[in-house]
Design a protein around this motif. Structure first.
Motif, PDB file in Angstrom:
ATOM      1  N   GLN A  75       0.822  -1.210   0.000  1.00  0.00           N
ATOM      2  CA  GLN A  75       0.000   0.000   0.000  1.00  0.00           C
ATOM      3  C   GLN A  75       0.853   1.256   0.000  1.00  0.00           C
ATOM      4  O   GLN A  75       0.442   2.285  -0.525  1.00  0.00           O
ATOM      5  CB  GLN A  75      -0.905   0.019   1.234  1.00  0.00           C
ATOM      6  N   ASN A  76       2.026   1.169   0.604  1.00  0.00           N
ATOM      7  CA  ASN A  76       2.933   2.308   0.704  1.00  0.00           C
ATOM      8  C   ASN A  76       4.278   1.939   0.100  1.00  0.00           C
ATOM      9  O   ASN A  76       4.881   0.943   0.493  1.00  0.00           O
ATOM     10  CB  ASN A  76       3.129   2.715   2.169  1.00  0.00           C
ATOM     11  N   ILE A  77       4.724   2.726  -0.844  1.00  0.00           N
ATOM     12  CA  ILE A  77       6.004   2.498  -1.500  1.00  0.00           C
ATOM     13  C   ILE A  77       7.035   3.408  -0.849  1.00  0.00           C
ATOM     14  O   ILE A  77       6.889   4.632  -0.865  1.00  0.00           O
ATOM     15  CB  ILE A  77       5.935   2.818  -3.010  1.00  0.00           C
ATOM     16  N   ILE A  78       8.052   2.796  -0.263  1.00  0.00           N
ATOM     17  CA  ILE A  78       9.142   3.559   0.336  1.00  0.00           C
ATOM     18  C   ILE A  78      10.313   3.516  -0.630  1.00  0.00           C
ATOM     19  O   ILE A  78      10.794   2.434  -0.981  1.00  0.00           O
ATOM     20  CB  ILE A  78       9.588   2.961   1.683  1.00  0.00           C
ATOM     21  N   ARG A  79      10.752   4.686  -1.048  1.00  0.00           N
ATOM     22  CA  ARG A  79      11.938   4.796  -1.888  1.00  0.00           C
ATOM     23  C   ARG A  79      13.013   5.511  -1.082  1.00  0.00           C
ATOM     24  O   ARG A  79      12.773   6.609  -0.598  1.00  0.00           O
ATOM     25  CB  ARG A  79      11.628   5.594  -3.146  1.00  0.00           C
ATOM     26  N   TYR A  80      14.144   4.878  -0.944  1.00  0.00           N
ATOM     27  CA  TYR A  80      15.250   5.579  -0.302  1.00  0.00           C
ATOM     28  C   TYR A  80      16.245   5.947  -1.402  1.00  0.00           C
ATOM     29  O   TYR A  80      16.522   5.158  -2.294  1.00  0.00           O
ATOM     30  CB  TYR A  80      15.895   4.752   0.813  1.00  0.00           C
ATOM     31  N   CYS A  81      16.739   7.161  -1.338  1.00  0.00           N
ATOM     32  CA  CYS A  81      17.671   7.646  -2.342  1.00  0.00           C
ATOM     33  C   CYS A  81      19.049   7.065  -2.067  1.00  0.00           C
ATOM     34  O   CYS A  81      19.551   7.150  -0.950  1.00  0.00           O
ATOM     35  CB  CYS A  81      17.718   9.169  -2.321  1.00  0.00           C
ATOM     36  N   ASP A  82      19.636   6.453  -3.095  1.00  0.00           N
ATOM     37  CA  ASP A  82      20.987   5.909  -2.940  1.00  0.00           C
ATOM     38  C   ASP A  82      21.978   6.574  -3.899  1.00  0.00           C
ATOM     39  O   ASP A  82      22.976   5.981  -4.281  1.00  0.00           O
ATOM     40  CB  ASP A  82      20.987   4.386  -3.082  1.00  0.00           C
ATOM     41  N   SER A  83      21.688   7.823  -4.251  1.00  0.00           N
ATOM     42  CA  SER A  83      22.621   8.585  -5.096  1.00  0.00           C
ATOM     43  C   SER A  83      23.921   8.806  -4.325  1.00  0.00           C
ATOM     44  O   SER A  83      24.000   8.555  -3.123  1.00  0.00           O
ATOM     45  CB  SER A  83      22.010   9.934  -5.467  1.00  0.00           C
ATOM     46  N   ILE A  84      24.928   9.297  -4.996  1.00  0.00           N
ATOM     47  CA  ILE A  84      26.224   9.490  -4.353  1.00  0.00           C
ATOM     48  C   ILE A  84      26.131  10.444  -3.161  1.00  0.00           C
ATOM     49  O   ILE A  84      26.743  10.219  -2.128  1.00  0.00           O
ATOM     50  CB  ILE A  84      27.306   9.947  -5.360  1.00  0.00           C
ATOM     51  N   ASP A 112       2.207  -7.960   5.679  1.00  0.00           N
ATOM     52  CA  ASP A 112       0.871  -7.368   5.765  1.00  0.00           C
ATOM     53  C   ASP A 112       0.542  -6.481   4.553  1.00  0.00           C
ATOM     54  O   ASP A 112      -0.506  -5.849   4.511  1.00  0.00           O
ATOM     55  CB  ASP A 112       0.707  -6.572   7.058  1.00  0.00           C
ATOM     56  N   ASN A 113       1.426  -6.458   3.581  1.00  0.00           N
ATOM     57  CA  ASN A 113       1.260  -5.664   2.349  1.00  0.00           C
ATOM     58  C   ASN A 113       1.181  -4.164   2.589  1.00  0.00           C
ATOM     59  O   ASN A 113       0.664  -3.428   1.757  1.00  0.00           O
ATOM     60  CB  ASN A 113       0.048  -6.128   1.538  1.00  0.00           C
ATOM     61  N   LYS A 114       1.692  -3.701   3.713  1.00  0.00           N
ATOM     62  CA  LYS A 114       1.674  -2.262   4.010  1.00  0.00           C
ATOM     63  C   LYS A 114       2.794  -1.514   3.302  1.00  0.00           C
ATOM     64  O   LYS A 114       2.607  -0.376   2.894  1.00  0.00           O
ATOM     65  CB  LYS A 114       1.799  -2.025   5.523  1.00  0.00           C
ATOM     66  N   PHE A 115       3.985  -2.128   3.192  1.00  0.00           N
ATOM     67  CA  PHE A 115       5.144  -1.413   2.675  1.00  0.00           C
ATOM     68  C   PHE A 115       5.924  -2.239   1.658  1.00  0.00           C
ATOM     69  O   PHE A 115       6.107  -3.446   1.840  1.00  0.00           O
ATOM     70  CB  PHE A 115       6.113  -1.057   3.810  1.00  0.00           C
ATOM     71  N   THR A 116       6.402  -1.566   0.627  1.00  0.00           N
ATOM     72  CA  THR A 116       7.386  -2.115  -0.301  1.00  0.00           C
ATOM     73  C   THR A 116       8.579  -1.179  -0.245  1.00  0.00           C
ATOM     74  O   THR A 116       8.411   0.046  -0.268  1.00  0.00           O
ATOM     75  CB  THR A 116       6.828  -2.192  -1.740  1.00  0.00           C
ATOM     76  N   LEU A 117       9.779  -1.748  -0.172  1.00  0.00           N
ATOM     77  CA  LEU A 117      11.002  -0.972  -0.030  1.00  0.00           C
ATOM     78  C   LEU A 117      11.816  -1.027  -1.326  1.00  0.00           C
ATOM     79  O   LEU A 117      12.194  -2.112  -1.769  1.00  0.00           O
ATOM     80  CB  LEU A 117      11.823  -1.510   1.142  1.00  0.00           C
ATOM     81  N   LEU A 118      12.068   0.148  -1.904  1.00  0.00           N
ATOM     82  CA  LEU A 118      12.790   0.229  -3.175  1.00  0.00           C
ATOM     83  C   LEU A 118      13.868   1.308  -3.136  1.00  0.00           C
ATOM     84  O   LEU A 118      13.642   2.383  -2.586  1.00  0.00           O
ATOM     85  CB  LEU A 118      11.815   0.569  -4.312  1.00  0.00           C
ATOM     86  N   PRO A 119      15.004   1.033  -3.758  1.00  0.00           N
ATOM     87  CA  PRO A 119      16.004   2.091  -3.898  1.00  0.00           C
ATOM     88  C   PRO A 119      15.641   2.960  -5.097  1.00  0.00           C
ATOM     89  O   PRO A 119      14.925   2.529  -5.999  1.00  0.00           O
ATOM     90  CB  PRO A 119      17.289   1.313  -4.176  1.00  0.00           C
ATOM     91  N   ILE A 134       7.920   8.350   0.663  1.00  0.00           N
ATOM     92  CA  ILE A 134       6.885   7.358   0.910  1.00  0.00           C
ATOM     93  C   ILE A 134       5.655   7.828   0.145  1.00  0.00           C
ATOM     94  O   ILE A 134       5.113   8.897   0.422  1.00  0.00           O
ATOM     95  CB  ILE A 134       6.586   7.188   2.411  1.00  0.00           C
ATOM     96  N   ASN A 135       5.290   7.018  -0.827  1.00  0.00           N
ATOM     97  CA  ASN A 135       4.248   7.393  -1.776  1.00  0.00           C
ATOM     98  C   ASN A 135       4.668   8.704  -2.432  1.00  0.00           C
ATOM     99  O   ASN A 135       5.676   8.737  -3.114  1.00  0.00           O
ATOM    100  CB  ASN A 135       2.870   7.441  -1.110  1.00  0.00           C
ATOM    101  N   GLU A 136       3.954   9.780  -2.215  1.00  0.00           N
ATOM    102  CA  GLU A 136       4.325  11.071  -2.807  1.00  0.00           C
ATOM    103  C   GLU A 136       4.948  12.024  -1.785  1.00  0.00           C
ATOM    104  O   GLU A 136       5.258  13.166  -2.109  1.00  0.00           O
ATOM    105  CB  GLU A 136       3.095  11.734  -3.446  1.00  0.00           C
TER     106      GLU A 136
END
Length: 155
Positions: A75-84, A112-119, A134-136
């Motif tokens: 339900q919530n997409i977490i993107r963490y920035c892994d730039s230099i 629980d399908n609450k979070f997906t973690l993506l770089p 997280i999301n927008e």
């Protein structure tokens, strides 16, 4: 898979805004994802049929853009920035903290399908690094001790 009449209408309307139907494929993918949460193989075939282009053309567009999900996500997409810049300011510690709190690895979804973690390679906020989205919603100058508090906003 079948699209609703409304979805088909919106996709066809989008085709009128572009010089070619291939150019409209990104909008068609967004429409499907908005309504279903991700874009299945069946949806790729259907979009190709609607736009009269090859399945490989639609697949190429879908896999090029990292905002199009080709598998179910939480339900919530977490993107963490892994730039230099974020790397230098601590994104590895953020990644490890998120993995530990959520009990998942990068690319996975919580049970629980609450979070997906993506770089992501850049969120365009280098002056405010490290950054997660997280999301927008964008969170800058991330401090490890505040990650759980941020996640609680989405639980």
């Amino acid at each position: 898979m079948q699209l609703t009449k409304e979805e088909l209408s919106i996709i066809r309307e989008e085709c009128n805004c572009y010089e070619s139907t291939r150019a409209a494929s990104i909008e068609a993918l967004k429409i499907v994802q908005k309504n279903y949460g991700w874009v299945s193989d069946d949806a790729i075939v259907l979009i190709a049929q609607i736009l009269h282009i090859s399945v490989s053309d639609v697949e190429g567009v879908a896999t090029f853009y990292n905002q199009i999900f080709r598998q179910p996500v939480g339900q919530n997409i977490i993107r963490y920035c892994d730039s230099i810049v974020c790397y230098v300011t601590g994104c590895n510690a953020i990644k490890k903290t998120l993995e530990c709190i959520l009990n998942i690895k990068i690319g996975n979804t919580t049970k629980d399908n609450k979070f997906t973690l993506l770089p992501t390679c850049c969120l365009g906020m280098c002056d405010k690094s490290p950054v997660i989205m997280i999301n927008e919603d964008v969170y800058s100058h991330i401090v490890l001790s505040k990650i759980n508090k941020i996640l609680n906003l989405y639980r």
